[in-house]
Design an enzyme around this catalytic site. Structure first.
Site, short mmCIF file in Angstrom:
data_model
loop_
_atom_site.label_atom_id
_atom_site.label_comp_id
_atom_site.label_asym_id
_atom_site.label_seq_id
_atom_site.Cartn_x
_atom_site.Cartn_y
_atom_site.Cartn_z
N GLU A 7 -6.48 -19.12 1.15
CA GLU A 7 -6.18 -20.12 2.19
C GLU A 7 -7.32 -20.16 3.20
O GLU A 7 -8.22 -19.31 3.17
CB GLU A 7 -4.85 -19.78 2.88
CG GLU A 7 -3.65 -20.03 1.97
CD GLU A 7 -2.31 -19.65 2.59
OE1 GLU A 7 -1.36 -20.37 2.38
OE2 GLU A 7 -2.24 -18.63 3.28
N HIS A 28 -0.39 -27.17 11.86
CA HIS A 28 -0.80 -27.07 10.46
C HIS A 28 -1.47 -28.40 10.09
O HIS A 28 -0.93 -29.47 10.39
CB HIS A 28 0.41 -26.80 9.56
CG HIS A 28 0.03 -26.33 8.19
ND1 HIS A 28 -0.60 -27.14 7.28
CD2 HIS A 28 0.17 -25.12 7.60
CE1 HIS A 28 -0.82 -26.44 6.17
NE2 HIS A 28 -0.36 -25.22 6.34
N ARG A 31 -7.48 -23.23 10.48
CA ARG A 31 -6.59 -24.36 10.79
C ARG A 31 -6.93 -25.14 12.05
O ARG A 31 -6.74 -26.35 12.11
CB ARG A 31 -5.18 -23.82 10.97
CG ARG A 31 -4.50 -23.75 9.67
CD ARG A 31 -3.11 -23.28 9.81
NE ARG A 31 -2.78 -22.79 8.49
CZ ARG A 31 -1.75 -22.06 8.21
NH1 ARG A 31 -0.92 -21.70 9.17
NH2 ARG A 31 -1.52 -21.67 6.99
N HIS A 51 3.34 -25.97 14.03
CA HIS A 51 3.69 -25.08 12.92
C HIS A 51 4.01 -23.66 13.38
O HIS A 51 4.95 -23.04 12.88
CB HIS A 51 2.49 -25.06 11.97
CG HIS A 51 2.68 -24.25 10.74
ND1 HIS A 51 3.64 -24.55 9.79
CD2 HIS A 51 2.02 -23.14 10.28
CE1 HIS A 51 3.57 -23.66 8.80
NE2 HIS A 51 2.61 -22.79 9.08
N ARG A 62 -3.94 -18.09 14.61
CA ARG A 62 -3.47 -17.21 13.54
C ARG A 62 -4.16 -17.52 12.21
O ARG A 62 -4.26 -18.68 11.80
CB ARG A 62 -1.96 -17.38 13.37
CG ARG A 62 -1.38 -16.59 12.21
CD ARG A 62 0.11 -16.80 12.12
NE ARG A 62 0.45 -18.14 11.73
CZ ARG A 62 0.81 -18.51 10.50
NH1 ARG A 62 0.86 -17.62 9.52
NH2 ARG A 62 1.12 -19.76 10.24
P1 FAD Z 1 12.42 -16.76 11.55
O1 FAD Z 1 12.20 -16.56 10.12
O2 FAD Z 1 12.22 -18.12 12.10
O3 FAD Z 1 13.91 -16.29 11.90
C1 FAD Z 1 14.46 -16.53 13.17
C2 FAD Z 1 15.94 -16.26 13.12
O4 FAD Z 1 16.48 -16.26 14.44
C3 FAD Z 1 16.73 -17.32 12.36
O5 FAD Z 1 17.70 -16.65 11.61
C4 FAD Z 1 17.41 -18.13 13.47
O6 FAD Z 1 18.59 -18.76 13.10
C5 FAD Z 1 17.66 -17.04 14.48
N1 FAD Z 1 17.84 -17.50 15.86
C6 FAD Z 1 17.05 -18.29 16.59
N2 FAD Z 1 17.57 -18.43 17.83
C7 FAD Z 1 18.71 -17.70 17.87
C8 FAD Z 1 19.69 -17.45 18.85
N3 FAD Z 1 19.62 -17.98 20.08
N4 FAD Z 1 20.74 -16.65 18.53
C9 FAD Z 1 20.85 -16.11 17.30
N5 FAD Z 1 19.95 -16.32 16.32
C10 FAD Z 1 18.89 -17.10 16.62
N6 FAD Z 1 3.71 -17.51 7.40
C11 FAD Z 1 3.03 -16.79 6.47
O7 FAD Z 1 2.62 -15.65 6.76
N7 FAD Z 1 2.84 -17.30 5.23
C12 FAD Z 1 3.28 -18.53 4.85
O8 FAD Z 1 3.10 -18.94 3.71
C13 FAD Z 1 3.96 -19.31 5.82
N8 FAD Z 1 4.40 -20.56 5.52
C14 FAD Z 1 5.14 -21.24 6.43
C15 FAD Z 1 5.67 -22.47 6.09
C16 FAD Z 1 6.50 -23.16 6.96
C17 FAD Z 1 7.06 -24.49 6.58
C18 FAD Z 1 6.79 -22.58 8.23
C19 FAD Z 1 7.69 -23.28 9.20
C20 FAD Z 1 6.23 -21.37 8.59
C21 FAD Z 1 5.41 -20.68 7.72
N9 FAD Z 1 4.87 -19.45 8.03
C22 FAD Z 1 4.18 -18.74 7.10
C23 FAD Z 1 5.21 -18.79 9.29
C24 FAD Z 1 6.32 -17.76 9.02
O9 FAD Z 1 7.22 -18.29 8.08
C25 FAD Z 1 7.08 -17.39 10.27
O10 FAD Z 1 6.21 -17.09 11.32
C26 FAD Z 1 7.95 -16.17 10.02
O11 FAD Z 1 8.77 -16.42 8.91
C27 FAD Z 1 8.80 -15.87 11.23
O12 FAD Z 1 9.74 -14.90 10.89
P2 FAD Z 1 10.76 -14.43 12.00
O13 FAD Z 1 11.68 -13.47 11.34
O14 FAD Z 1 10.04 -14.00 13.22
O15 FAD Z 1 11.54 -15.77 12.43
C1 SIN Z 2 0.91 -22.66 4.10
O1 SIN Z 2 1.42 -22.40 3.01
O2 SIN Z 2 0.02 -23.48 4.27
C2 SIN Z 2 1.43 -21.94 5.31
C3 SIN Z 2 0.81 -20.64 5.45
C4 SIN Z 2 0.99 -20.09 6.83
O3 SIN Z 2 1.50 -20.74 7.72
O4 SIN Z 2 0.56 -18.94 7.04
#
Ligand code: FAD
Ligand code: SIN
Length: 538
Positions: free
Chosen positions: A112, A238, A289, A350, A385
Site C-alpha cells: 500500500e 482516504h 495518503r 477515513h 498514518r
Molecule cells: P472500531 O473497530 O471502530 O470499534 C469501535 C467500537 O466502539 C464499536 O463496537 C462501536 O459500536 C463501539 N462504540 C462507539 N461508541 C460507543 C459508545 N458510546 N458506547 C458503546 N460502544 C461504542 N486499518 C488498517 O490497519 N488496515 C486496513 O485495511 C483498514 N481498512 C479500513 C477500511 C475502512 C472502510 C475503515 C473505515 C477503516 C479502515 N482501517 C484500516 C482503520 C481501522 O479499521 C480502524 O482504525 C480500527 O479498526 C479501529 O479499531 P477500534 O477497535 O479502535 O475501533
Molecule cells: C485500505 O484498504 O485502503 C485501507 C487501509 C487502511 O486504512 O489502513
C-alpha cells in the site's frame, strides 16, 4: 440499575475484543457496545495489517516508512513498539482462527501507499470482517466475558460525579453511565478499570468511509472528564472511495476502494483519462495518503470534475477476482465491471490520527482509565498514518495494556462504591423536537466538510469555529432538558469532536502531513510537537 465488573471495556472492535480476551485470563470483563457486536470500523477494514515477515523486509524499513509518513511527528518509541511486536501478535491471531490469505502455504503479502516493501497481510479484501469474526467467536465462548449490545456509554464516572469539592490530586475513573437502548434505561456500571475502545470520528464529515458508530464518543467522554486530547487536526482522508453521486445524508457510509488495488498496479487518472500523480510525487499513485488525497482534491478543483478515476485494467481479471472479490462484486452491483471500466473515486474522511493521549501501555492521564485503538493518540501515526498500521497499533497496545492492567487490578481494588450516585434524569423530558437533532447533525457535517477538509485556511477555520460554538451552545441547552437517547448523545459528541478538531487545526501554524493550510503552506522549523487540549472546567 447498577452493574459491577472488574474491567469495563467500551466498544467491540479489534481493540476492545483483543484486549478483553487477554484480560479475561485474570478478571471478569464486561464489554458494552453501541449496536450489534460486529458493527465497527474494524469490520470494514479491507487492505490488511502491516507486519514484517518477508525476508526482503526489516523492522528498520517498516519503522522508517512509518516515521517518514508521519512527517516528523511520530513518537519513535511507540512506532518501534508496534513494529517489533507485530509478528508475534499476528501469530496469535492466526492461532485464534483468523484465516489470512495464503500463497503456496505462505502468508500472501500486499503493498500500500508509503510502504517500501510488500508487507500487508490480509484476508482477500475483507480483512476486518475476518478478524472481527474470529475475535467475536472467541469472546462469545469465554465465560469470563459478557457482552451487552445496543448499550451506549454516555459519560465516565469520576470524582466529579460524587466527591467534587473534596478531590485533590489525580482524578480516577470508576466506570461509566450506560444507555440501554432496548429498555430505554440508564445503567450505572462500576468497574475497577475502564478501557475506552470506541473507535473513530469519521461521521463528523458528510463523506466518510466510517460506519455510523464512528461519532467520536470515547474521545468526547474523555475530554469531558479531563483527559488530555492530542493531535485532533490530523484527519486522514482516504484518496479512493467509490463515487456514487451526491447522496450524503446523516447516515451515509462511502464504500472504500482499497489502497491495496493501487499497490497491485491500479492507476489514478483524471476524468479525461490522463495520469496525473507523476506531477505530485515520485511514488505516483503509491505516495502516502495525504499527498494522493490532496492531489485528487487539486485535480477536481482544477478541472471542475466531481471525481477522478481509478483504472484497474492493468490488473488481470483473475487477480481482481482472487484478491478483491468484494470490491469487484460491489462495483458489479452498480453496473461496473472493473476489469474493463474505470472506477469513479473521491477522497473521504477515513481515520482520526488524534485522540485521548496514552502512554506506551494505553494509560490515559486519568487513573484507572485506559484507551486503545482509534480513540487513542499513542504517537504512532504522527501527522499522517501509514496504511494498515492501525489494526496493528490496536493489537499491540491492547496486548501491552492487558499486561499492566493485571497489576493495576490489585491497587485499584476498592469495592466501596456506595457514594457513587445513579444517573440523575430529573428535570428532563421527552421532546417533540427530534427533527432538531438530525438538522444539527447535518449542519455539523456540512461545516466540517466545507471548512475543515483536506485544504484549510484561517478564514474557513474561524468561520467553522463560530458556527460550531453556536451549535454546541444550542445542543447543551437541549441536552439538559431532554431525556437521553443514542442520537442525542452522538450529536453532542460530534459537536464536541468538531470543536476539538477545529481548535487543534488553529493551533498548528504550518502545513504538515494531513493538515494543510493555505495561510501557512510550508512546514515550520519551530513547529509544535503535539497539539494538546484539555478541559479546564472539570
Ligand atoms: P472500531 O473497530 O471502530 O470499534 C469501535 C467500537 O466502539 C464499536 O463496537 C462501536 O459500536 C463501539 N462504540 C462507539 N461508541 C460507543 C459508545 N458510546 N458506547 C458503546 N460502544 C461504542 N486499518 C488498517 O490497519 N488496515 C486496513 O485495511 C483498514 N481498512 C479500513 C477500511 C475502512 C472502510 C475503515 C473505515 C477503516 C479502515 N482501517 C484500516 C482503520 C481501522 O479499521 C480502524 O482504525 C480500527 O479498526 C479501529 O479499531 P477500534 O477497535 O479502535 O475501533
Ligand atoms: C485500505 O484498504 O485502503 C485501507 C487501509 C487502511 O486504512 O489502513
Amino acid at each position: 440499575m447498577r452493574l459491577k465488573t472488574d474491567i469495563l471495556v467500551i466498544g467491540s472492535g479489534i481493540a476492545g475484543l483483543s484486549f478483553a480476551i487477554k484480560a479475561s485470563r485474570y478478571s471478569r470483563v464486561l464489554i458494552i457496545t453501541k449496536k450489534d457486536s460486529a458493527e465497527s470500523n474494524t469490520n470494514y477494514a479491507q487492505g490488511g495489517i502491516a507486519t514484517v515477515i518477508s525476508p526482503n523486509d526489516s523492522y528498520k524499513m517498516h519503522i522508517d516508512d512509518t516515521l517518514d509518513c508521519g512527517a516528523g511527528l511520530c513518537h519513535r518509541d511507540a512506532v518501534e513498539q508496534i513494529v517489533t511486536n507485530g509478528p508475534e501478535l499476528i501469530k496469535e491471531l492466526i492461532e485464534l482462527g483468523v484465516n489470512f490469505s495464503r500463497e503456496e502455504g505462505k502468508l500472501e503479502l500486499g503493498r500500500e501507499g508509503g510502504h517500501s516493501q510488500k508487507r500487508i497481510i490480509h484476508a482477500k479484501d475483507l480483512t476486518g470482517k475476518e478478524i472481527e469474526r474470529a475475535l467475536l467467536y472467541s469472546v462469545t465462548h469465554n465465560k469470563n466475558i459478557k457482552i451487552l449490545e445496543h448499550h451506549s456509554a454516555i459519560d465516565l464516572i469520576t470524582e466529579h460525579n460524587f466527591r467534587r469539592r473534596t478531590t485533590k490530586g489525580k482524578r480516577n475513573c470508576y466506570g461509566a453511565y450506560i444507555y440501554d437502548e432496548k429498555k430505554n434505561k440508564i445503567l450505572t456500571v462500576l468497574s475497577e478499570l475502564t478501557v475506552i475502545c470506541t473507535g473513530g470520528i469519521g461521521q463528523v464529515y458528510l463523506h466518510t468511509t466510517n460506519p455510523v458508530i464512528a461519532t467520536g464518543d470515547g474521545i468526547a467522554m474523555g475530554y469531558r472528564s479531563g483527559c488530555r486530547i492530542g493531535d485532533m487536526e490530523f484527519v486522514q482522508f482516504h484518496p479512493t472511495s467509490l463515487y456514487q453521486g451526491i447522496s450524503e445524508g446523516n447516515n451515509s457510509q462511502a464504500f472504500l476502494i482499497s489502497e491495496a488495488m493501487r499497490g497491485a498496479g491500479a492507476i489514478l487518472r483524471t476524468k479525461n483519462g490522463k495520469k496525473f500523480m507523476q506531477r505530485y510525487d515520485r511514488r505516483r499513485s503509491l505516495a502516502p495518503r495525504d499527498i494522493v488525497a490532496r492531489a485528487i482534491d487539486n485535480e477536481m478543483k482544477r478541472t471542475g470534475d466531481d471525481f477522478v478515476y481509478l483504472d484497474c485494467t492493468p490488473l488481470s481479471k483473475r487477480k481482481i477476482m482472487h484478491e478483491f472479490p468484494n470490491i469487484y462484486k460491489k462495483c458489479l452491483s452498480i453496473g461496473l465491471d472493473i476489469s474493463r471500466s474505470f472506477i469513479p473515486v473521491v477522497p473521504a474522511a477515513h481515520y482520526g490520527c488524534g485522540g485521548i493521549i496514552s502512554d506506551l501501555n494505553g494509560r490515559t492521564s486519568l487513573g484507572r482509565l485506559f484507551v486503545l485503538g482509534e480513540s487513542s493518540m499513542t504517537g504512532v501515526h504522527g501527522a499522517n498514518r501509514l496504511a494498515s498500521n492501525s489494526l496493528l497499533e490496536a493489537l499491540v497496545f491492547a496486548d501491552k495494556a492487558s499486561k499492566v492492567c493485571e497489576k493495576d487490578m490489585v491497587t485499584a481494588n476498592d469495592k466501596n462504591h456506595s457514594n457513587i450516585p445513579d444517573w440523575d434524569a430529573s428535570g428532563t423530558e421527552n421532546t417533540e423536537e427530534w427533527i432538531l437533532i438530525s438538522q444539527n447533525k447535518y449542519e455539523i457535517k456540512q461545516i466540517m466538510s466545507n471548512y475543515v477538509g483536506i485544504v484549510r485556511s484561517n478564514l474557513r477555520l474561524y468561520r467553522a469555529l463560530r458556527r460550531i460554538k453556536l451549535i454546541r451552545e444550542e445542543i447543551e441547552v437541549f441536552y439538559k432538558k431532554t431525556r437521553v437517547n443514542r442520537e442525542l448523545l452522538e450529536l453532542r459528541n460530534m459537536a464536541l469532536i468538531s470543536y476539538l478538531i477545529i481548535r487543534s487545526a488553529l493551533m498548528r501554524k504550518e502545513s504538515r502531513g494531513l493538515h494543510y493550510s493555505t495561510d501557512y503552506p510550508k512546514t515550520s522549523k519551530t513547529f509544535l510537537k503535539d497539539t494538546i487540549i484539555s478541559n479546564k472546567t472539570v
